[in-house]
Design a protein around this motif. Structure first.
Motif, PDB file in Angstrom:
ATOM      1  N   ASP A   1     -10.113  -3.680  -5.449  1.00 41.75           N
ATOM      2  CA  ASP A   1     -10.437  -4.217  -4.127  1.00 41.75           C
ATOM      3  C   ASP A   1      -9.271  -5.038  -3.574  1.00 41.75           C
ATOM      4  N   TYR A   2      -8.593  -5.775  -4.441  1.00 33.59           N
ATOM      5  CA  TYR A   2      -7.396  -6.511  -4.024  1.00 33.59           C
ATOM      6  C   TYR A   2      -6.336  -5.545  -3.497  1.00 33.59           C
ATOM      7  N   VAL A   3      -6.150  -4.429  -4.188  1.00 32.31           N
ATOM      8  CA  VAL A   3      -5.159  -3.441  -3.762  1.00 32.31           C
ATOM      9  C   VAL A   3      -5.563  -2.820  -2.422  1.00 32.31           C
ATOM     10  N   ILE A   4      -6.838  -2.509  -2.263  1.00 31.53           N
ATOM     11  CA  ILE A   4      -7.303  -1.931  -0.999  1.00 31.53           C
ATOM     12  C   ILE A   4      -7.018  -2.890   0.156  1.00 31.53           C
ATOM     13  N   ALA A   5      -7.210  -4.187  -0.066  1.00 33.00           N
ATOM     14  CA  ALA A   5      -6.900  -5.183   0.965  1.00 33.00           C
ATOM     15  C   ALA A   5      -5.411  -5.149   1.304  1.00 33.00           C
ATOM     16  N   LYS A   6      -4.574  -4.928   0.296  1.00 38.29           N
ATOM     17  CA  LYS A   6      -3.143  -4.842   0.529  1.00 38.29           C
ATOM     18  C   LYS A   6      -2.773  -3.578   1.311  1.00 38.29           C
ATOM     19  N   VAL A   7      -3.459  -2.483   1.036  1.00 38.81           N
ATOM     20  CA  VAL A   7      -3.242  -1.247   1.789  1.00 38.81           C
ATOM     21  C   VAL A   7      -3.630  -1.467   3.244  1.00 38.81           C
ATOM     22  N   THR A   8      -4.759  -2.120   3.462  1.00 40.59           N
ATOM     23  CA  THR A   8      -5.217  -2.412   4.826  1.00 40.59           C
ATOM     24  C   THR A   8      -4.171  -3.245   5.562  1.00 40.59           C
TER      25      THR A   8
ATOM     26  N   LEU B   1       1.673  -1.303  10.671  1.00 39.39           N
ATOM     27  CA  LEU B   1       2.043  -0.099  11.419  1.00 39.39           C
ATOM     28  C   LEU B   1       1.107   0.144  12.601  1.00 39.39           C
ATOM     29  N   ARG B   2       0.207  -0.820  12.851  1.00 34.89           N
ATOM     30  CA  ARG B   2      -0.806  -0.709  13.901  1.00 34.89           C
ATOM     31  C   ARG B   2      -1.732   0.489  13.663  1.00 34.89           C
ATOM     32  N   LYS B   3      -2.089   0.661  12.394  1.00 34.99           N
ATOM     33  CA  LYS B   3      -3.004   1.733  12.014  1.00 34.99           C
ATOM     34  C   LYS B   3      -4.166   1.137  11.219  1.00 34.99           C
ATOM     35  N   SER B   4      -5.307   1.843  11.246  1.00 33.18           N
ATOM     36  CA  SER B   4      -6.439   1.462  10.405  1.00 33.18           C
ATOM     37  C   SER B   4      -6.478   2.364   9.182  1.00 33.18           C
ATOM     38  N   VAL B   5      -7.214   1.948   8.164  1.00 26.86           N
ATOM     39  CA  VAL B   5      -7.376   2.808   6.989  1.00 26.86           C
ATOM     40  C   VAL B   5      -8.085   4.097   7.383  1.00 26.86           C
ATOM     41  N   ASN B   6      -9.100   3.969   8.221  1.00 33.03           N
ATOM     42  CA  ASN B   6      -9.859   5.134   8.686  1.00 33.03           C
ATOM     43  C   ASN B   6      -8.938   6.073   9.469  1.00 33.03           C
ATOM     44  N   GLY B   7      -8.763   7.268   8.966  1.00 31.98           N
ATOM     45  CA  GLY B   7      -7.926   8.263   9.615  1.00 31.98           C
ATOM     46  C   GLY B   7      -6.488   8.288   9.143  1.00 31.98           C
ATOM     47  N   SER B   8      -6.070   7.298   8.369  1.00 37.31           N
ATOM     48  CA  SER B   8      -4.693   7.278   7.870  1.00 37.31           C
ATOM     49  C   SER B   8      -4.518   8.249   6.714  1.00 37.31           C
ATOM     50  N   THR B   9      -3.280   8.700   6.560  1.00 39.24           N
ATOM     51  CA  THR B   9      -2.944   9.569   5.422  1.00 39.24           C
ATOM     52  C   THR B   9      -2.256   8.719   4.359  1.00 39.24           C
ATOM     53  N   ILE B  10      -2.772   8.798   3.143  1.00 32.34           N
ATOM     54  CA  ILE B  10      -2.274   7.949   2.061  1.00 32.34           C
ATOM     55  C   ILE B  10      -1.943   8.811   0.851  1.00 32.34           C
ATOM     56  N   LEU B  11      -0.753   8.635   0.328  1.00 36.10           N
ATOM     57  CA  LEU B  11      -0.309   9.358  -0.866  1.00 36.10           C
ATOM     58  C   LEU B  11      -0.375   8.417  -2.063  1.00 36.10           C
TER      59      LEU B  11
ATOM     60  N   ALA C   1       9.596   6.579   2.872  1.00 35.78           N
ATOM     61  CA  ALA C   1       8.221   6.147   3.130  1.00 35.78           C
ATOM     62  C   ALA C   1       8.158   5.200   4.327  1.00 35.78           C
ATOM     63  N   HIS C   2       7.139   5.363   5.166  1.00 36.38           N
ATOM     64  CA  HIS C   2       6.917   4.424   6.259  1.00 36.38           C
ATOM     65  C   HIS C   2       6.479   3.070   5.704  1.00 36.38           C
ATOM     66  N   MET C   3       5.641   3.108   4.680  1.00 38.65           N
ATOM     67  CA  MET C   3       5.135   1.885   4.072  1.00 38.65           C
ATOM     68  C   MET C   3       4.783   2.177   2.619  1.00 38.65           C
ATOM     69  N   ILE C   4       5.167   1.277   1.713  1.00 37.29           N
ATOM     70  CA  ILE C   4       4.872   1.413   0.281  1.00 37.29           C
ATOM     71  C   ILE C   4       4.046   0.219  -0.155  1.00 37.29           C
ATOM     72  N   VAL C   5       2.939   0.471  -0.839  1.00 40.27           N
ATOM     73  CA  VAL C   5       2.182  -0.585  -1.502  1.00 40.27           C
ATOM     74  C   VAL C   5       2.457  -0.440  -2.996  1.00 40.27           C
ATOM     75  N   ASP C   6       3.159  -1.417  -3.551  1.00 42.82           N
ATOM     76  CA  ASP C   6       3.659  -1.344  -4.929  1.00 42.82           C
ATOM     77  C   ASP C   6       2.784  -2.207  -5.835  1.00 42.82           C
ATOM     78  N   THR C   7       1.966  -1.559  -6.674  1.00 47.95           N
ATOM     79  CA  THR C   7       1.076  -2.310  -7.576  1.00 47.95           C
ATOM     80  C   THR C   7       1.706  -2.579  -8.937  1.00 47.95           C
ATOM     81  N   ARG C   8       2.924  -2.101  -9.156  1.00 47.24           N
ATOM     82  CA  ARG C   8       3.536  -2.190 -10.482  1.00 47.24           C
ATOM     83  C   ARG C   8       4.830  -2.998 -10.518  1.00 47.24           C
TER      84      ARG C   8
END
Length: 440
Positions: A310-317, A323-333, A420-427
């Motif tokens: 859940d902490y990571v999901i908050a970071k993705v959000t 980027l002025r985007k919401s999680v809903n509809g975004s493409t995530i790799l 990458a436009h945006m990277i969320v790095d958990t490691r």
């Protein structure tokens, strides 16, 4: 034959490698053990309820990445065969059980695989055999679950049948240790059982660690894994605090690790994975209730570790908001869906939880993992009809966000950073601050 002669005879057979070894469960624990016994000269029969595994083994096909086809074929050409026919357990002198011990839907121990395996073997057990349980479990399992079942078959444990507990210590992907070089704990139902158990492992393991009972051996395994789970919980909590203070926890860990005494580095992540660390602490928590003991420290660490997705999901959000985007509809790799780097093992992988949560929020989720080409069916999780996408400059650039969940060494991290436009790095793989990198 009296009990002393039976135990002496079995010890002699084991030490001379005349004994036939039966290993039940041919997964990440059982198959490496099979190969080790075969390589030193024992005849080995491997048992598994999955006919697909047995057919693959018979064809010399390895389904575990770090076990090579050449090594498997060598064992098959000499003294190893696999079967689904449990009646052949009559042929073996030793039975080593390497079956899963998951948690059920209520986070309580599920011993159905252990109990079901023993019940399947009961009709074929005979005098002069030894049974060793290697599956992680709560203290008392061997004595309370295996012992009465064996005795119900007319055998006397410690006299004409021998029972031990010797927990597995496999670490997939760790090239510094092998099955033979990892010291092995062993506890017997009786002193005679322990003698037989030590003989069982003496020719395949470099160092044996005898303990006074099966319960002590069972507790030893739990302590090892609880120690790791609690320390990971601590560093995950420290990560959250450090993040609020705008401090890089990975920099802090690297600095603390220079202390040559009194500190062991543990590293935060997106959650706990693997077949041991997320599960085993709750085996002790459950059993401790029987003794009126509350394991608050263990349960708190479990809560922290379970909250990390859940902490990571908050970071993705937050990253997408930039980027002025919401999680809903975004493409995530998602990069890496194995539970740890450089392996193909997905058991309890936090990456799967992240994918489930992101999909539930409306994201379009894809993944890349060089070790998992097709998303498998997993017990207790939603299925994703996905295959690993190629990792190229173009493919990375086509996603709104890249979530680094498992940091395989094989990844080209510079290619990912540049495109990458945006990277969320958990490691903590990206050390230098960058606008396109969010530490999670």
């Amino acid at each position: 034959m009296n009990s002393v002669r039976l135990s002496v005879s079995l010890v002699r057979k084991l030490e001379s490698k005349e004994a036939v070894i039966g290993i039940v469960g041919l997964g990440y624990v059982g198959l490496p053990l099979v190969l080790r016994y075969a390589e030193v000269g024992y005849k080995v029969i491997g048992f598994d309820i999955d006919p697909t595994k047995v057919m693959k083994l018979a064809a010399g096909e390895s389904y575990i990445r770090h076990i090579s086809r050449a090594r498997l074929e060598s064992a098959l050409s000499k003294n190893f065969e696999a079967t689904t026919d449990f009646s052949r357990s009559r042929e073996v002198d030793a039975l080593i059980l390497c079956v899963p011990t998951p948690l059920d839907d209520h986070r309580e121990p599920d011993l159905s695989f252990v109990v079901g395996t023993v019940d399947s073997l009961l009709p074929y057990l005979r005098e002069g055999q030894v049974m060793s349980l290697e599956s992680t479990t709560y203290p008392g399992t061997t004595d309370e679950e295996l012992f009465p079942r064996i005795e119900s078959a007319g055998l006397k444990v410690g006299e004409d049948f021998f029972l031990v507990y010797s927990p597995e210590r496999e670490d997939p992907g760790n090239n510094n240790f092998t099955t033979s070089s990892i010291p092995k704990v062993c506890g017997g139902y009786s002193s005679t059982c322990l003698d037989v158990g030590l003989a069982l492992y003496s020719k395949v393991i470099d160092q044996l660690v005898p303990v006074s009972s099966t319960r002590a051996a069972e507790m030893t395994k739990l302590l090892e894994n609880i120690h790791r789970a609690v320390n990971i919980g601590l560093v995950n909590e420290m990560k959250i605090v450090a993040d609020r203070m705008e401090i890089d926890i990975h920099e802090v860990i690297r600095a603390a690790a220079t202390k040559p005494f009194g500190f062991v580095p543990y590293y935060p992540g997106p959650g706990l994975g693997g077949h041991c660390i997320p599960i085993d602490p709750f085996y002790l928590t459950w059993k401790a209730r029987e003794y009126g003991v509350s394991t608050r420290f263990i349960e708190l660490a479990g809560e922290i570790n379970a909250s990390m997705p859940d902490y990571v999901i908050a970071k993705v959000t937050d990253a997408l908001n930039r980027l002025r985007k919401s999680v809903n509809g975004s493409t995530i790799l998602i990069l890496g869906i194995a539970y740890k780097k450089n392996v193909d093992d997905m058991r309890e992988s936090p990456s799967v939880v992240l994918m489930e949560k992101l999909r539930a929020l409306g994201a379009q989720v894809s993944y890349n993992d060089p070790y998992v080409p097709v998303f498998p069916k997993l017990r207790g999780h939603a299925h994703f009809d996905l295959s690993s996408v190629p990792l190229t400059a173009e493919s990375v650039a086509s996603y709104d966000c890249v979530l680094l969940a498992t940091d395989h060494d094989e990844y080209d991290y510079e290619l990912i950073r540049v495109n990458a436009h945006m990277i969320v790095d958990t490691r903590g793989r990206y050390l230098e601050p960058a606008k396109s990198v969010v530490k999670a």
